[in-house]
Write an enzyme that holds these catalytic residues in place. Structure first.
Site, PDB file in Angstrom:
ATOM      1  CB  CYS A   7      -0.867  -0.030   1.254  1.00 56.01           C
ATOM      2  SG  CYS A   7      -1.868   1.441   1.503  1.00 56.01           S
ATOM      3  CB  CYS A  65      -2.860   3.919  -5.536  1.00 57.31           C
ATOM      4  SG  CYS A  65      -4.203   3.116  -4.608  1.00 57.31           S
TER       5      CYS A  65
HETATM    6  N1  DGL Z   1      -3.958   0.582  -1.974  1.00 60.17           N
HETATM    7  C1  DGL Z   1      -3.498   1.690  -1.253  1.00 60.17           C
HETATM    8  C2  DGL Z   1      -2.359   2.448  -1.918  1.00 60.17           C
HETATM    9  O1  DGL Z   1      -1.562   1.856  -2.542  1.00 60.17           O
HETATM   10  C3  DGL Z   1      -4.463   2.554  -0.521  1.00 60.17           C
HETATM   11  C4  DGL Z   1      -5.767   2.888  -1.113  1.00 60.17           C
HETATM   12  C5  DGL Z   1      -6.695   3.511  -0.080  1.00 60.17           C
HETATM   13  O2  DGL Z   1      -7.030   2.809   0.872  1.00 60.17           O
HETATM   14  O3  DGL Z   1      -7.043   4.676  -0.229  1.00 60.17           O
HETATM   15  O4  DGL Z   1      -2.230   3.612  -1.800  1.00 60.17           O
END
Ligand code: DGL
Length: 260
Positions: free
Chosen positions: A70, A180
């Site tokens: 993430c 993301c």
């Molecule tokens: N998947 C996550 C990222 O890479 C976070 C997305 C979220 O929860 O807003 O930033």
């Protein structure tokens, strides 16, 4: 080795999907903080509290390494978690360096959540790469919600992306970086919208290479992955409807994999 992949939600599966192909002999735990997704529109303090709780849970599972799959959690909390725990903690980094190395002196659009875009970590990355005049940043936070409800290629997704990407002079850009992990589900729509010369890059291979380097694991030729346990915010997922939902995400990622 037991390795945890942690994300606010289903984006982390895109990194795990890559790991399962390269390290199929390892024992994976996938932790999606489904009670608290999305992180990208929360305050850094709120995200830190979520990451802290997830780490406490994962450490209790006796994992040998944690991949923070993430970008948002990496941006807010990875440094603090590394100060707290001594196991290998691998974070995500938007693939800006790959973009600039492959296409020198060409502009790159780095897309991410609102927190990642406004965070200190991405500013430092741009500064270290001397990319102040080449990197542009764009928050596409709404894609996280589309992904979570498995709305991958609807007319609404296309309308949203066309609207957000309408003003760029693509002649100047070599690539669009997925900063993301949830954004990997939308590569087909992005490919439809972007001119063919604009490549779509993600940080998944770089993250898994870093995991291999930090843990001395060996990539394997066995292709049949055996061991994956999933937790939603600490609750083990065993319900067949939920397992089917997870399978649908993985099938989507199989389709997205070849798109550049
Ligand atoms: N998947 C996550 C990222 O890479 C976070 C997305 C979220 O929860 O807003 O930033």
């Amino acid at each position: 080795m037991r390795i945890a992949f942690f994300d606010s939600g289903m984006g982390g599966l895109s990194v795990l999907h890559h790991a399962m192909k390269i390290l199929p002999q390892e024992e994976f735990i996938f932790y999606a903080d489904e009670d608290n997704v999305p992180y990208g529109t929360k305050s850094p303090k709120e995200v830190l509290a979520c990451v802290d709780a997830a780490f406490r849970f994962l450490i209790a599972q006796k994992v040998g390494a944690i991949v923070v799959a993430c970008n948002t959690a990496t941006s807010v909390a990875v440094k603090i978690m590394r100060e707290k725990y001594s196991l290998p903690i691998i974070g995500m980094e938007p693939a800006l360096k790959v973009a600039l190395d492959t296409f020198p002196n060409r502009k790159v659009l780095v897309t991410a959540t609102a927190i990642t875009i406004t965070g200190e970590k991405i500013r430092r990355l741009i500064k270290n790469l001397h990319a102040e005049n080449l990197a542009e940043l764009k928050a596409l936070s709404q894609l996280v919600e589309f992904a979570e409800r498995q709305e991958f290629n609807s007319a609404a997704v296309e309308k949203y992306l066309r609207g957000e990407l309408a003003t760029y002079d693509w002649k100047k850009f070599s690539s669009l970086v997925l900063g993301c992990t949830h954004f990997n589900y939308f590569k087909d729509t992005l490919r439809k919208i972007l001119p063919p010369h604009v490549k779509i890059l993600d940080g998944n291979a770089g993250t898994i290479n870093e995991l291999i380097r930090r843990t001395n694991l060996s990539p394997s030729l066995i292709t049949n992955h055996q061991s994956l346990t999933t937790y939603y915010s600490g609750r083990r997922v065993t319900d067949s409807a939920e397992l089917t939902r997870l399978e649908k995400f993985l099938q989507r990622l199989d389709k997205m994999e070849a798109i550049e």
